[in-house]
Structure formats: structure tokens, C-alpha cells
Design a protein around this motif. Structure first.
Motif, PDB file in Angstrom:
ATOM      1  N   MET A   1       0.838  -1.178   0.000  1.00 20.39           N
ATOM      2  CA  MET A   1       0.000   0.000   0.000  1.00 20.39           C
ATOM      3  C   MET A   1       0.887   1.247   0.000  1.00 20.39           C
ATOM      4  O   MET A   1       1.813   1.366   0.786  1.00 20.39           O
ATOM      5  N   ASN A   2       0.586   2.163  -0.871  1.00 19.11           N
ATOM      6  CA  ASN A   2       1.360   3.390  -0.994  1.00 19.11           C
ATOM      7  C   ASN A   2       0.647   4.501  -0.223  1.00 19.11           C
ATOM      8  O   ASN A   2      -0.344   5.042  -0.679  1.00 19.11           O
ATOM      9  N   ASP A   3       1.146   4.810   0.953  1.00 21.13           N
ATOM     10  CA  ASP A   3       0.528   5.831   1.793  1.00 21.13           C
ATOM     11  C   ASP A   3       0.790   7.220   1.234  1.00 21.13           C
ATOM     12  O   ASP A   3       1.869   7.504   0.712  1.00 21.13           O
ATOM     13  N   SER A   4      -0.190   8.076   1.390  1.00 20.78           N
ATOM     14  CA  SER A   4      -0.005   9.462   0.988  1.00 20.78           C
ATOM     15  C   SER A   4       0.913  10.154   1.997  1.00 20.78           C
ATOM     16  O   SER A   4       1.114   9.688   3.119  1.00 20.78           O
ATOM     17  N   VAL A   5       1.449  11.262   1.586  1.00 22.33           N
ATOM     18  CA  VAL A   5       2.293  12.060   2.480  1.00 22.33           C
ATOM     19  C   VAL A   5       1.497  12.448   3.731  1.00 22.33           C
ATOM     20  O   VAL A   5       2.023  12.402   4.848  1.00 22.33           O
ATOM     21  N   LEU A   6       0.233  12.807   3.552  1.00 17.91           N
ATOM     22  CA  LEU A   6      -0.584  13.179   4.712  1.00 17.91           C
ATOM     23  C   LEU A   6      -0.774  12.005   5.666  1.00 17.91           C
ATOM     24  O   LEU A   6      -0.717  12.188   6.887  1.00 17.91           O
ATOM     25  N   GLU A   7      -0.976  10.813   5.145  1.00 12.43           N
ATOM     26  CA  GLU A   7      -1.116   9.639   6.012  1.00 12.43           C
ATOM     27  C   GLU A   7       0.174   9.368   6.777  1.00 12.43           C
ATOM     28  O   GLU A   7       0.143   9.091   7.982  1.00 12.43           O
ATOM     29  N   GLN A   8       1.293   9.447   6.082  1.00  9.41           N
ATOM     30  CA  GLN A   8       2.584   9.237   6.738  1.00  9.41           C
ATOM     31  C   GLN A   8       2.820  10.286   7.822  1.00  9.41           C
ATOM     32  O   GLN A   8       3.235   9.971   8.940  1.00  9.41           O
ATOM     33  N   LEU A   9       2.557  11.526   7.491  1.00 10.49           N
ATOM     34  CA  LEU A   9       2.761  12.615   8.443  1.00 10.49           C
ATOM     35  C   LEU A   9       1.825  12.478   9.636  1.00 10.49           C
ATOM     36  O   LEU A   9       2.234  12.702  10.786  1.00 10.49           O
ATOM     37  N   ASP A  10       0.596  12.067   9.392  1.00  9.56           N
ATOM     38  CA  ASP A  10      -0.363  11.857  10.474  1.00  9.56           C
ATOM     39  C   ASP A  10       0.155  10.834  11.477  1.00  9.56           C
ATOM     40  O   ASP A  10       0.069  11.038  12.690  1.00  9.56           O
ATOM     41  N   ARG A  11       0.716   9.750  10.973  1.00  8.32           N
ATOM     42  CA  ARG A  11       1.271   8.712  11.858  1.00  8.32           C
ATOM     43  C   ARG A  11       2.468   9.243  12.646  1.00  8.32           C
ATOM     44  O   ARG A  11       2.602   8.986  13.841  1.00  8.32           O
ATOM     45  N   VAL A  12       3.340   9.967  11.980  1.00 11.24           N
ATOM     46  CA  VAL A  12       4.522  10.516  12.655  1.00 11.24           C
ATOM     47  C   VAL A  12       4.096  11.506  13.734  1.00 11.24           C
ATOM     48  O   VAL A  12       4.606  11.470  14.860  1.00 11.24           O
ATOM     49  N   LEU A  13       3.151  12.386  13.412  1.00 16.68           N
ATOM     50  CA  LEU A  13       2.696  13.365  14.400  1.00 16.68           C
ATOM     51  C   LEU A  13       2.078  12.678  15.608  1.00 16.68           C
ATOM     52  O   LEU A  13       2.328  13.081  16.753  1.00 16.68           O
TER      53      LEU A  13
END
Length: 110
Positions: A1-13
Motif C-alpha cells: 500500500m502506498n501511503d499518501s504524504v498526509l497519512e505518513q505525516l499523520d502517523r509521525v505526528l
């Protein structure tokens, strides 16, 4: 699954909000300082974005505007995270408004 930048950033935050050391993480340090500091940063970045937009007349100044807008979005996402909200809720609201006239949508809020 290719996560969007927003999804990745949401997890990091989310991870840095709860598990990171404020001495080692900028996001954790903002959360530790509280909502007022986060809002101060959002306001600062909004002002810098406006100033960059006023001067966006060539490639260099347009790149600066993109950078300032990225800073504004980032700090807005930190704000949402601090309030236990997500970019997904903002996207849902934008989607809800998609077929509305901007004038009608604004009038409905009054």
C-alpha cells in the motif's frame, strides 16, 4: 500500500505527540509547550505565507511561497493533532462543501 504524504505525516505526528522526547523532537516540544505555543506558530506561519504570496512574482519567490505554505500546513496539522483531530476530518469537510456555492456555504455559517 502506498501511503499518501498526509497519512505518513499523520502517523509521525501521532507517534511524536505521545512517545517522543521533547528534547529530541520538534513536534513533541510543541506539544509539551501546549496549544497556545502551537497556535502562535500557526499564526506566524500564516503571516509568513501571506507575505511570501504578496511577493510571488518569480521562480525563487514562488518556491519561497511553497515552502511557507508547507510550514503553515505542517503547523496546522500539529494543531489538529494536539486537539485529537486529523487531516481526514478537514478533507471530509472540504468534500462536503464541494458541490456548494462558496457564497451559499458561507451564508449557511451565519
Amino acid at each position: 500500500m502506498n501511503d499518501s504524504v498526509l497519512e505518513q505525516l499523520d502517523r509521525v505526528l501521532a507517534a511524536r505527540k505521545t512517545a517522543a522526547d521533547p528534547e529530541a523532537s520538534y513536534v513533541a516540544s510543541l506539544h509539551a509547550k501546549g496549544l497556545n505555543k502551537i497556535l502562535e506558530k500557526v499564526g506566524e506561519e500564516a503571516t509568513e505565507t501571506i507575505l511570501a504570496a504578496k511577493d510571488a512574482s518569480d521562480e525563487t519567490s514562488r518556491a519561497e511561497l511553497i515552502g511557507e505554505t508547507a510550514d503553515l500546513w505542517f503547523h496546522s496539522l500539529v494543531m489538529l493533532s494536539h486537539l485529537n483531530l486529523s487531516y481526514r476530518e478537514v478533507l471530509q469537510e472540504l468534500e462536503r462543501r464541494f458541490d456548494l456555492s462558496g457564497h451559499d456555504e458561507k451564508a449557511s455559517r451565519q
